[in-house]
Design a protein around this motif. Sequence first.
Motif, PDB file in Angstrom:
ATOM      1  N   PHE A  15      66.645 -12.713  77.598  1.00  0.00           N
ATOM      2  CA  PHE A  15      67.597 -13.193  78.898  1.00  0.00           C
ATOM      3  C   PHE A  15      67.708 -11.898  79.542  1.00  0.00           C
ATOM      4  N   TYR A  16      68.236 -10.723  79.061  1.00  0.00           N
ATOM      5  CA  TYR A  16      68.365  -9.594  79.707  1.00  0.00           C
ATOM      6  C   TYR A  16      67.198  -8.827  80.192  1.00  0.00           C
ATOM      7  N   ILE A  17      65.941  -9.025  79.657  1.00  0.00           N
ATOM      8  CA  ILE A  17      64.800  -8.664  80.245  1.00  0.00           C
ATOM      9  C   ILE A  17      64.387  -9.323  81.357  1.00  0.00           C
ATOM     10  N   TYR A  18      64.513 -10.828  81.293  1.00  0.00           N
ATOM     11  CA  TYR A  18      64.373 -11.671  82.373  1.00  0.00           C
ATOM     12  C   TYR A  18      65.258 -11.335  83.561  1.00  0.00           C
ATOM     13  N   VAL A  19      66.437 -10.956  83.700  1.00  0.00           N
ATOM     14  CA  VAL A  19      67.272 -10.722  84.625  1.00  0.00           C
ATOM     15  C   VAL A  19      66.889  -9.145  85.137  1.00  0.00           C
ATOM     16  N   GLY A  20      66.933  -8.286  84.537  1.00  0.00           N
ATOM     17  CA  GLY A  20      66.253  -7.060  84.961  1.00  0.00           C
ATOM     18  C   GLY A  20      64.839  -6.964  85.527  1.00  0.00           C
ATOM     19  N   ALA A  60      70.177  -3.690  86.776  1.00  0.00           N
ATOM     20  CA  ALA A  60      68.761  -4.205  86.487  1.00  0.00           C
ATOM     21  C   ALA A  60      68.269  -3.204  85.375  1.00  0.00           C
ATOM     22  N   SER A  61      68.318  -1.843  85.645  1.00  0.00           N
ATOM     23  CA  SER A  61      67.709  -1.005  84.729  1.00  0.00           C
ATOM     24  C   SER A  61      68.529  -1.092  83.450  1.00  0.00           C
ATOM     25  N   ALA A  62      69.815  -1.255  83.233  1.00  0.00           N
ATOM     26  CA  ALA A  62      70.406  -1.410  81.875  1.00  0.00           C
ATOM     27  C   ALA A  62      70.080  -2.739  81.535  1.00  0.00           C
ATOM     28  N   CYS A  63      69.968  -3.719  82.190  1.00  0.00           N
ATOM     29  CA  CYS A  63      69.444  -5.024  81.570  1.00  0.00           C
ATOM     30  C   CYS A  63      68.096  -4.919  81.067  1.00  0.00           C
ATOM     31  N   LEU A  64      67.246  -4.377  81.633  1.00  0.00           N
ATOM     32  CA  LEU A  64      65.806  -4.272  81.190  1.00  0.00           C
ATOM     33  C   LEU A  64      65.712  -3.245  79.922  1.00  0.00           C
ATOM     34  N   ALA A  65      66.254  -2.157  80.059  1.00  0.00           N
ATOM     35  CA  ALA A  65      66.243  -1.119  78.898  1.00  0.00           C
ATOM     36  C   ALA A  65      66.955  -1.893  77.728  1.00  0.00           C
ATOM     37  N   GLY A  66      68.241  -2.257  77.930  1.00  0.00           N
ATOM     38  CA  GLY A  66      69.097  -3.148  76.766  1.00  0.00           C
ATOM     39  C   GLY A  66      68.188  -4.072  76.402  1.00  0.00           C
ATOM     40  N   GLY A  67      67.510  -4.882  76.872  1.00  0.00           N
ATOM     41  CA  GLY A  67      66.804  -6.101  76.367  1.00  0.00           C
ATOM     42  C   GLY A  67      65.515  -5.713  75.592  1.00  0.00           C
ATOM     43  N   LEU A  68      64.710  -4.706  76.293  1.00  0.00           N
ATOM     44  CA  LEU A  68      63.731  -4.266  75.567  1.00  0.00           C
ATOM     45  C   LEU A  68      64.077  -3.365  74.341  1.00  0.00           C
ATOM     46  N   LEU A  69      65.232  -2.644  74.266  1.00  0.00           N
ATOM     47  CA  LEU A  69      65.584  -1.962  72.889  1.00  0.00           C
ATOM     48  C   LEU A  69      66.185  -3.129  71.937  1.00  0.00           C
ATOM     49  N   LEU A  70      66.716  -4.165  72.344  1.00  0.00           N
ATOM     50  CA  LEU A  70      67.231  -5.328  71.427  1.00  0.00           C
ATOM     51  C   LEU A  70      65.965  -5.945  70.825  1.00  0.00           C
ATOM     52  N   LEU A  71      64.940  -5.913  71.299  1.00  0.00           N
ATOM     53  CA  LEU A  71      63.537  -6.645  70.826  1.00  0.00           C
ATOM     54  C   LEU A  71      63.071  -6.112  69.459  1.00  0.00           C
ATOM     55  N   PHE A  72      63.447  -5.000  69.066  1.00  0.00           N
ATOM     56  CA  PHE A  72      63.134  -4.356  67.704  1.00  0.00           C
ATOM     57  C   PHE A  72      64.332  -3.946  66.997  1.00  0.00           C
ATOM     58  N   ARG A  73      64.241  -4.335  65.544  1.00  0.00           N
ATOM     59  CA  ARG A  73      65.439  -4.130  64.856  1.00  0.00           C
ATOM     60  C   ARG A  73      65.812  -2.936  64.891  1.00  0.00           C
ATOM     61  N   ARG A  74      64.683  -1.900  64.812  1.00  0.00           N
ATOM     62  CA  ARG A  74      65.200  -0.498  64.584  1.00  0.00           C
ATOM     63  C   ARG A  74      66.086   0.139  65.835  1.00  0.00           C
ATOM     64  N   THR A  75      65.627  -0.299  67.215  1.00  0.00           N
ATOM     65  CA  THR A  75      66.273   0.178  68.228  1.00  0.00           C
ATOM     66  C   THR A  75      67.369  -0.816  68.750  1.00  0.00           C
ATOM     67  N   ALA A  76      67.777  -1.906  68.134  1.00  0.00           N
ATOM     68  CA  ALA A  76      68.704  -3.000  68.216  1.00  0.00           C
ATOM     69  C   ALA A  76      70.124  -2.383  68.392  1.00  0.00           C
ATOM     70  N   PRO A  77      70.500  -1.711  67.555  1.00  0.00           N
ATOM     71  CA  PRO A  77      71.883  -0.885  68.034  1.00  0.00           C
ATOM     72  C   PRO A  77      71.986  -0.262  69.283  1.00  0.00           C
ATOM     73  N   LEU A  78      71.043   0.632  69.484  1.00  0.00           N
ATOM     74  CA  LEU A  78      70.978   1.197  70.960  1.00  0.00           C
ATOM     75  C   LEU A  78      71.080   0.184  71.887  1.00  0.00           C
ATOM     76  N   GLY A  79      70.250  -0.825  71.714  1.00  0.00           N
ATOM     77  CA  GLY A  79      70.138  -1.908  72.985  1.00  0.00           C
ATOM     78  C   GLY A  79      71.727  -2.437  72.885  1.00  0.00           C
ATOM     79  N   ILE A  80      72.306  -2.674  71.872  1.00  0.00           N
ATOM     80  CA  ILE A  80      73.782  -3.278  71.901  1.00  0.00           C
ATOM     81  C   ILE A  80      74.638  -2.122  72.631  1.00  0.00           C
ATOM     82  N   VAL A  82      73.666  -0.034  75.124  1.00  0.00           N
ATOM     83  CA  VAL A  82      73.388   0.106  76.327  1.00  0.00           C
ATOM     84  C   VAL A  82      73.785  -1.067  77.088  1.00  0.00           C
ATOM     85  N   LEU A  83      73.866  -2.326  76.411  1.00  0.00           N
ATOM     86  CA  LEU A  83      74.373  -3.393  77.131  1.00  0.00           C
ATOM     87  C   LEU A  83      75.888  -3.993  76.981  1.00  0.00           C
TER      88      LEU A  83
END
Length: 137
Positions: A15-20, A60-80, A82-83
């Motif tokens: 959802f956040y990747i789409y928005v960004g 838009a950058s925060a949405c895109l970066a946070g969404g991309l980081l959430l895609l992977f388990r390893r970077t999910a906490p960083l995505g959280i 960021v968002l």
Amino acid sequence: MTWIIAVARWLFALFYIYVGASWFSYKLFGTAWPDHKEAPAAKALTTALTDSGIVDPLIASACLAGGLLLLFRRTAPLGIVVLAPLVVGIFIFHLFLNHDWPWGTFHLCYLGLLAWLYRAGLRPLWNFQTAPISKAH
């Protein structure tokens, strides 16, 4: 159970990747951008922020970066992390200005659930200790 958590994380991320990506597509290629119905106070704020030319690219950058980081388990906490400011802002905006509290509450609760599920990855943020400073020779 872990696949359910992964799917929930991916849905939020997509959802956040789409928005960004939609905002960047709108600005770069002139694609359609939805015009949502907003209360007058909400419309005044969004118009002022858009006219500044600074806030929309940041969101838009925060949405895109946070969404991309959430895609992977390893970077999910960083995505959280960021968002989190963005989602809190969405919650406050919808609660007080747009009077559409279910939408903002849904996003805040969803992110809160993800933060709880990935709390082990967020724990270092609260347990940070500096290393002792060594004396220069």
